[in-house]
Design a protein around this motif. Structure first.
Motif, PDB file in Angstrom:
ATOM      1  N   ASP A  43      -2.437   6.759  -2.364  1.00  0.00           N
ATOM      2  CA  ASP A  43      -2.757   5.540  -1.899  1.00  0.00           C
ATOM      3  C   ASP A  43      -3.653   4.770  -2.987  1.00  0.00           C
ATOM      4  N   ASP A  44      -3.941   5.714  -4.008  1.00  0.00           N
ATOM      5  CA  ASP A  44      -4.564   4.960  -5.059  1.00  0.00           C
ATOM      6  C   ASP A  44      -3.786   4.217  -6.074  1.00  0.00           C
ATOM      7  N   LEU A  90       0.556   5.719 -12.138  1.00  0.00           N
ATOM      8  CA  LEU A  90       1.145   6.735 -12.990  1.00  0.00           C
ATOM      9  C   LEU A  90       2.148   7.622 -12.477  1.00  0.00           C
ATOM     10  N   LEU A  91       1.951   8.101 -11.482  1.00  0.00           N
ATOM     11  CA  LEU A  91       3.032   8.679 -10.814  1.00  0.00           C
ATOM     12  C   LEU A  91       4.307   8.315 -10.983  1.00  0.00           C
ATOM     13  N   VAL A  92       4.388   6.943 -10.729  1.00  0.00           N
ATOM     14  CA  VAL A  92       5.741   6.157 -10.759  1.00  0.00           C
ATOM     15  C   VAL A  92       6.386   6.314 -12.237  1.00  0.00           C
ATOM     16  N   LEU A  93       5.260   5.876 -12.939  1.00  0.00           N
ATOM     17  CA  LEU A  93       5.700   5.686 -14.422  1.00  0.00           C
ATOM     18  C   LEU A  93       6.352   7.068 -14.876  1.00  0.00           C
ATOM     19  N   HIS A  94       5.766   8.245 -14.439  1.00  0.00           N
ATOM     20  CA  HIS A  94       6.247   9.479 -14.878  1.00  0.00           C
ATOM     21  C   HIS A  94       7.353   9.931 -14.282  1.00  0.00           C
ATOM     22  N   GLY A  95       8.007   9.132 -12.948  1.00  0.00           N
ATOM     23  CA  GLY A  95       8.756   9.729 -11.915  1.00  0.00           C
ATOM     24  C   GLY A  95       8.472  10.832 -11.356  1.00  0.00           C
ATOM     25  N   LEU A  96       7.180  11.071 -11.076  1.00  0.00           N
ATOM     26  CA  LEU A  96       6.391  11.880 -10.163  1.00  0.00           C
ATOM     27  C   LEU A  96       6.368  11.555  -8.715  1.00  0.00           C
ATOM     28  N   HIS A  97       6.273  10.471  -8.378  1.00  0.00           N
ATOM     29  CA  HIS A  97       5.805   9.934  -6.938  1.00  0.00           C
ATOM     30  C   HIS A  97       6.844  10.704  -5.685  1.00  0.00           C
ATOM     31  N   PRO A  98       6.190  11.298  -5.025  1.00  0.00           N
ATOM     32  CA  PRO A  98       7.036  11.945  -4.177  1.00  0.00           C
ATOM     33  C   PRO A  98       7.639  10.933  -2.839  1.00  0.00           C
ATOM     34  N   ASP A  99       7.299   9.638  -2.928  1.00  0.00           N
ATOM     35  CA  ASP A  99       7.653   8.768  -1.904  1.00  0.00           C
ATOM     36  C   ASP A  99       9.001   8.111  -2.529  1.00  0.00           C
ATOM     37  N   ASP A 120      11.659   2.824  -0.753  1.00  0.00           N
ATOM     38  CA  ASP A 120      11.185   2.163   0.513  1.00  0.00           C
ATOM     39  C   ASP A 120       9.897   2.414   1.053  1.00  0.00           C
ATOM     40  N   GLY A 121       9.469   3.699   0.989  1.00  0.00           N
ATOM     41  CA  GLY A 121       8.140   4.311   1.140  1.00  0.00           C
ATOM     42  C   GLY A 121       6.975   3.864   0.462  1.00  0.00           C
ATOM     43  N   ARG A 122       7.375   3.374  -0.909  1.00  0.00           N
ATOM     44  CA  ARG A 122       6.268   3.163  -1.636  1.00  0.00           C
ATOM     45  C   ARG A 122       6.087   1.614  -1.298  1.00  0.00           C
ATOM     46  N   ILE A 123       7.314   0.810  -0.885  1.00  0.00           N
ATOM     47  CA  ILE A 123       7.127  -0.537  -0.644  1.00  0.00           C
ATOM     48  C   ILE A 123       6.439  -0.557   0.696  1.00  0.00           C
ATOM     49  N   LEU A 161       2.570  -2.550   1.192  1.00  0.00           N
ATOM     50  CA  LEU A 161       2.173  -3.478   2.173  1.00  0.00           C
ATOM     51  C   LEU A 161       0.923  -3.027   3.124  1.00  0.00           C
ATOM     52  N   ARG A 162       0.950  -1.706   3.448  1.00  0.00           N
ATOM     53  CA  ARG A 162      -0.314  -1.419   3.957  1.00  0.00           C
ATOM     54  C   ARG A 162      -1.599  -1.544   3.149  1.00  0.00           C
ATOM     55  N   ARG A 163      -1.349  -1.172   1.964  1.00  0.00           N
ATOM     56  CA  ARG A 163      -2.578  -1.516   0.798  1.00  0.00           C
ATOM     57  C   ARG A 163      -3.132  -3.004   0.930  1.00  0.00           C
ATOM     58  N   ALA A 164      -1.920  -3.589   0.759  1.00  0.00           N
ATOM     59  CA  ALA A 164      -2.266  -5.268   0.877  1.00  0.00           C
ATOM     60  C   ALA A 164      -2.738  -5.819   2.249  1.00  0.00           C
ATOM     61  N   GLU A 165      -2.846  -4.623   3.191  1.00  0.00           N
ATOM     62  CA  GLU A 165      -3.368  -5.168   4.478  1.00  0.00           C
ATOM     63  C   GLU A 165      -2.289  -6.420   5.183  1.00  0.00           C
ATOM     64  N   ALA A 166      -1.052  -5.916   4.809  1.00  0.00           N
ATOM     65  CA  ALA A 166      -0.038  -7.213   5.316  1.00  0.00           C
ATOM     66  C   ALA A 166       0.913  -6.654   6.380  1.00  0.00           C
ATOM     67  N   GLN A 167       0.942  -5.252   6.633  1.00  0.00           N
ATOM     68  CA  GLN A 167       1.838  -4.790   7.640  1.00  0.00           C
ATOM     69  C   GLN A 167       1.628  -5.559   9.129  1.00  0.00           C
ATOM     70  N   GLY A 168       2.813  -6.224   9.918  1.00  0.00           N
ATOM     71  CA  GLY A 168       2.633  -6.884  11.111  1.00  0.00           C
ATOM     72  C   GLY A 168       2.813  -8.147  10.596  1.00  0.00           C
TER      73      GLY A 168
END
Length: 147
Positions: free
Chosen positions: A32-33, A39-48, A51-54, A58-65
């Motif tokens: 969530d940070d 950094l995880l995306v940059l190195h290809g390590l993000h587990p999501d 679609d999950g990262r999008i 949206l959750r982080r931007a408080e825009a869901q809904g």
């Protein structure tokens, strides 16, 4: 520079591996940070998945809904987002421009594959019509009563 990038990548991979084996959700706060996720995306390590990262952006931007992903074209990097016309009405989320800025900033961190955001405004669902219940006007009889 390449050696330094490899070192950072190896360290992040090790941190993700160590935290992934623990009970609960120890990776959640890291994912969530914005800085760590980037950094995880940059190195290809993000587990999501993308679609999950999008969704996470949206959750982080408080825009869901208020905002829904309508589709992503990997070839062009174009993400279509639908926003109801009710978003940005001043009832919590702020103006439509503020919501758009927050979403695009979050996408830059969580889903840098998104090169272009195409916004679609979808009208909010119409309010139901209220049924008015009233008494009969004075002097008017129902046909059943007249018999």
């Amino acid at each position: 520079m390449r050696a330094l990038m490899d070192l950072y990548g190896a360290g992040l991979a090790r941190a993700v591996a160590l935290l992934s084996g623990r009970s609960g959700n120890p990776l959640g706060p890291l994912l969530d940070d914005e800085a760590v996720a980037g950094l995880l995306v940059l190195h290809g390590l993000h587990p999501d998945s993308l679609d999950g990262r999008i969704d996470r952006a949206l959750r982080r931007a408080e825009a869901q809904g208020e905002v829904d992903a309508a589709g992503f074209d990997a070839g062009t990097g174009r993400l279509r987002l639908r926003r109801t016309t009710a978003s940005g009405c001043g009832c919590g989320g702020g103006s439509a421009d503020a919501v758009q800025e927050r979403v695009e900033a979050a996408l830059g961190c969580f889903a840098p594959e998104v090169a272009v955001v195409e916004w679609e405004d979808v009208p909010a669902a119409a309010e139901p019509v209220l049924l008015q219940i009233a008494t009969r006007p004075p002097g008017r009889q129902d046909r059943a009563e007249a018999r």
